[in-house]
Design a protein around this motif. Structure first.
Motif, PDB file in Angstrom:
ATOM      1  N   GLY A 202       0.841  -1.190   0.000  1.00 32.39           N
ATOM      2  CA  GLY A 202       0.000   0.000   0.000  1.00 32.39           C
ATOM      3  C   GLY A 202       0.879   1.244   0.000  1.00 32.39           C
ATOM      4  N   PHE A 203       0.577   2.166   0.914  1.00 35.88           N
ATOM      5  CA  PHE A 203       1.372   3.386   1.037  1.00 35.88           C
ATOM      6  C   PHE A 203       2.308   3.333   2.241  1.00 35.88           C
ATOM      7  N   GLN A 204       2.563   2.127   2.751  1.00 36.04           N
ATOM      8  CA  GLN A 204       3.371   1.985   3.954  1.00 36.04           C
ATOM      9  C   GLN A 204       4.628   1.168   3.691  1.00 36.04           C
ATOM     10  N   VAL A 205       5.745   1.633   4.241  1.00 41.85           N
ATOM     11  CA  VAL A 205       7.000   0.882   4.261  1.00 41.85           C
ATOM     12  C   VAL A 205       7.227   0.410   5.685  1.00 41.85           C
ATOM     13  N   ARG A 206       7.473  -0.879   5.840  1.00 38.85           N
ATOM     14  CA  ARG A 206       7.609  -1.491   7.160  1.00 38.85           C
ATOM     15  C   ARG A 206       8.959  -2.186   7.272  1.00 38.85           C
ATOM     16  N   VAL A 207       9.645  -1.948   8.395  1.00 43.77           N
ATOM     17  CA  VAL A 207      10.953  -2.544   8.641  1.00 43.77           C
ATOM     18  C   VAL A 207      10.847  -3.492   9.825  1.00 43.77           C
ATOM     19  N   GLU A 208      11.366  -4.718   9.677  1.00 39.25           N
ATOM     20  CA  GLU A 208      11.391  -5.704  10.755  1.00 39.25           C
ATOM     21  C   GLU A 208      12.817  -6.208  10.936  1.00 39.25           C
ATOM     22  N   SER A 209      13.190  -6.447  12.210  1.00 39.30           N
ATOM     23  CA  SER A 209      14.519  -6.968  12.517  1.00 39.30           C
ATOM     24  C   SER A 209      14.492  -7.649  13.876  1.00 39.30           C
ATOM     25  N   PRO A 210      15.378  -8.621  14.120  1.00 38.37           N
ATOM     26  CA  PRO A 210      15.420  -9.299  15.418  1.00 38.37           C
ATOM     27  C   PRO A 210      16.190  -8.473  16.441  1.00 38.37           C
ATOM     28  N   ASP A 211      15.778  -8.615  17.719  1.00 43.66           N
ATOM     29  CA  ASP A 211      16.507  -7.933  18.785  1.00 43.66           C
ATOM     30  C   ASP A 211      17.683  -8.806  19.233  1.00 43.66           C
ATOM     31  N   ARG A 213      17.919 -10.869  21.546  1.00 43.53           N
ATOM     32  CA  ARG A 213      17.527 -12.225  21.938  1.00 43.53           C
ATOM     33  C   ARG A 213      16.953 -13.028  20.785  1.00 43.53           C
ATOM     34  N   GLY A 214      16.908 -12.441  19.584  1.00 43.84           N
ATOM     35  CA  GLY A 214      16.414 -13.151  18.422  1.00 43.84           C
ATOM     36  C   GLY A 214      14.936 -13.000  18.172  1.00 43.84           C
ATOM     37  N   PHE A 215      14.223 -12.178  18.962  1.00 47.91           N
ATOM     38  CA  PHE A 215      12.797 -11.954  18.760  1.00 47.91           C
ATOM     39  C   PHE A 215      12.596 -10.828  17.746  1.00 47.91           C
ATOM     40  N   TRP A 216      11.793 -11.104  16.724  1.00 45.05           N
ATOM     41  CA  TRP A 216      11.584 -10.125  15.668  1.00 45.05           C
ATOM     42  C   TRP A 216      10.636  -9.024  16.132  1.00 45.05           C
ATOM     43  N   GLN A 217      10.952  -7.800  15.726  1.00 44.81           N
ATOM     44  CA  GLN A 217      10.144  -6.649  16.093  1.00 44.81           C
ATOM     45  C   GLN A 217      10.094  -5.676  14.909  1.00 44.81           C
ATOM     46  N   THR A 218       9.302  -4.609  15.055  1.00 52.16           N
ATOM     47  CA  THR A 218       9.134  -3.619  13.995  1.00 52.16           C
ATOM     48  C   THR A 218       9.687  -2.280  14.470  1.00 52.16           C
ATOM     49  N   PRO A 219      10.962  -1.979  14.155  1.00 49.96           N
ATOM     50  CA  PRO A 219      11.556  -0.736  14.648  1.00 49.96           C
ATOM     51  C   PRO A 219      11.093   0.512  13.927  1.00 49.96           C
ATOM     52  N   GLY A 220      10.430   0.361  12.768  1.00 53.96           N
ATOM     53  CA  GLY A 220      10.003   1.564  12.065  1.00 53.96           C
ATOM     54  C   GLY A 220       8.987   1.290  10.983  1.00 53.96           C
ATOM     55  N   THR A 221       8.032   2.226  10.829  1.00 52.68           N
ATOM     56  CA  THR A 221       7.081   2.228   9.714  1.00 52.68           C
ATOM     57  C   THR A 221       7.053   3.642   9.126  1.00 52.68           C
ATOM     58  N   PHE A 222       6.855   3.724   7.826  1.00 55.08           N
ATOM     59  CA  PHE A 222       6.862   5.011   7.131  1.00 55.08           C
ATOM     60  C   PHE A 222       5.656   5.079   6.206  1.00 55.08           C
ATOM     61  N   GLU A 223       5.010   6.230   6.160  1.00 53.50           N
ATOM     62  CA  GLU A 223       3.899   6.466   5.260  1.00 53.50           C
ATOM     63  C   GLU A 223       4.394   7.249   4.049  1.00 53.50           C
ATOM     64  N   ILE A 224       4.159   6.698   2.864  1.00 48.75           N
ATOM     65  CA  ILE A 224       4.581   7.317   1.610  1.00 48.75           C
ATOM     66  C   ILE A 224       3.333   7.769   0.851  1.00 48.75           C
ATOM     67  N   GLN A 225       3.440   8.908   0.184  1.00 45.90           N
ATOM     68  CA  GLN A 225       2.287   9.461  -0.511  1.00 45.90           C
ATOM     69  C   GLN A 225       1.970   8.750  -1.819  1.00 45.90           C
TER      70      GLN A 225
END
Length: 426
Positions: A202-211, A213-225
């Motif tokens: 859609g209009f969103q960019v989503r970044v995922e990475s492990p911490d 301890r190896g647990f995946w999380q979402t450190p950032g989301t961006f809205e693009i026009q």
């Protein structure tokens, strides 16, 4: 420096008494000429065998001679298109959807929903299938693969239904992480030297990475026009992940906890491909022909200054892929879209080249294919080529179908591969 001073001192001494010491001079020079430390240092200075110690070779003079001969053969084979060429085949009836490479390991996704790997470093082209995450309940088959990405430790694939699967290349065929988008995924990125994964839906960019301890999380989301067409993660970044996204005719620089910054924007010139290095981004632009003095080109931007460094290329067809990250300094390689299946991926090192021609149409009309139909003509399937220039032999058709041009041309191409630098620098 000490050895050089010693040689100079001995030479000046012997020149004063040439008649009495000619035999001694020859003997001394022979000893110096066979000194392993000198040849080892010379080999290291020329960039050969950097990971070896002096005890790894009994004759460093011979080692340097062999390295120089190998480099000369590789350059000659590259320029004359001499070497071995292989196709990475998959069973008939499947269409190639996306390809990505890392250090000679090739990852390919198909219209059947399967993802396969080849390791061209060992010339073992057995293609193991990576297990996919089961689709929604009641689904008869896996949706086709939209994107694949691979680095030295992870492999990632995005499917048409919005499913993203992540595998560890060290832990086996089962995914270690997966997540779902509610909409179609337009772009996928994997950090070249890390574990961050970025997706555009859609209009969103989503970044995922492990911490840690190896647990995946979402450190950032961006809205693009606008809808994102291409997405890359910048390598070798300290702190949070940094992404570069191309949305139609705008290129954004996206940093966690900071508003998106426009890197490039020219109305009416959509971006056709994208790649990034640690400090630069390269992307192709399409002019639609209304700017008569500016053909389709590749722009190189500095990510720190936000300035265009240079423009390269002069093509009627769209630039369909560009490789900046794995290219040597001050070099890049690009693929073009002026044949049936455009070159969508290019990877190379000093002795090999991998290219992927990927069809635009993943479900060819009028081909009467079924799920297990072996009769799908190869012109619909796409192809992956692996070229090995360390093999000093001619291909079956005598000339490899790449890099064909004369040296008096500014740029040349054959089968959609063009080099943007003088070939003598290869």
């Amino acid at each position: 420096m000490l050895c050089g001073v010693l040689v100079e001192y001995k030479l000046s001494y012997f020149l004063k008494k040439p008649q009495k010491t000619s035999l001694l001079v020859s003997r001394t020079w022979k000893i110096l000429a066979e000194d392993e430390v000198l040849w080892y240092r010379l080999c290291q200075e020329e960039g050969y065998l950097l990971d070896m110690s002096i005890s790894d070779h009994s004759c460093w003079k011979l080692a340097l001679k062999n390295c120089r001969a190998r480099e000369h053969m590789l350059k000659t084979n590259w320029k004359n298109r001499v070497g071995a060429v292989s196709q990475l085949h998959y069973e008939p009836g499947r269409v190639l959807c996306d390809v990505h490479c890392c250090d000679g390991v090739v990852m390919a996704g198909y219209s059947s929903g399967e993802v396969r790997l080849w390791d061209t470093r060992t010339w073992d082209y057995a293609a193991p299938v990576l297990a996919a995450v089961p689709g929604p309940a009641g689904a008869a088959a896996l949706p086709h693969v939209s994107f694949v990405r691979i680095n030295s430790s992870l492999a990632v694939a995005a499917h048409e239904d919005g499913t993203v699967s992540v595998w560890s290349l060290l832990l086996g065929r089962e995914p270690i992480h997966h997540f779902q988008h509610n909409q179609h995924i337009q772009a996928l990125a994997l950090a070249p030297g890390g574990a961050a994964v970025a997706t555009a839906s859609g209009f969103q960019v989503r970044v995922e990475s492990p911490d840690d301890r190896g647990f995946w999380q979402t450190p950032g989301t961006f809205e693009i026009q606008k809808l994102v067409n291409f997405l890359n993660l910048v390598p070798d970044v300290t702190g949070g992940p940094v992404a570069v996204a191309a949305a139609e005719d705008i290129v954004y620089l996206l940093k966690a906890e900071a508003p998106g910054r426009i890197l490039h924007s020219v109305y009416g010139q959509p971006v056709t491909c994208l790649d990034v290095a640690a400090h630069e981004a390269a992307f192709g632009i399409k002019t639609f022909g209304w700017l008569l003095n500016e053909p389709n080109q590749i722009l190189l931007y500095n990510l720190e200054t936000n300035q265009c460094v240079t423009k390269v290329g002069n093509s009627i067809g769209d630039f369909s892929c560009v490789n900046l990250h794995s290219s040597p300094p001050n070099m890049l390689v690009a693929g073009n879209k002026d044949r049936r299946h455009p070159v969508r991926h290019v990877w190379f090192d000093s002795h090999s080249l991998i290219t992927a021609n990927i069809p635009e149409e993943k479900n060819p009309r009028g081909s009467s294919i079924t799920e297990d139909d072996p009769s799908l003509h190869r012109k619909y399937r796409g192809v992956i080529y692996s070229y090995d220039f360390s093999v000093d032999q001619l291909a079956v058709d005598s000339v490899l179908p790449i890099c064909r041009s004369s040296y008096d041309e500014v740029s040349g191409y054959n089968y959609n591969i063009g080099l943007a630098v003088p070939y003598d620098s290869i």
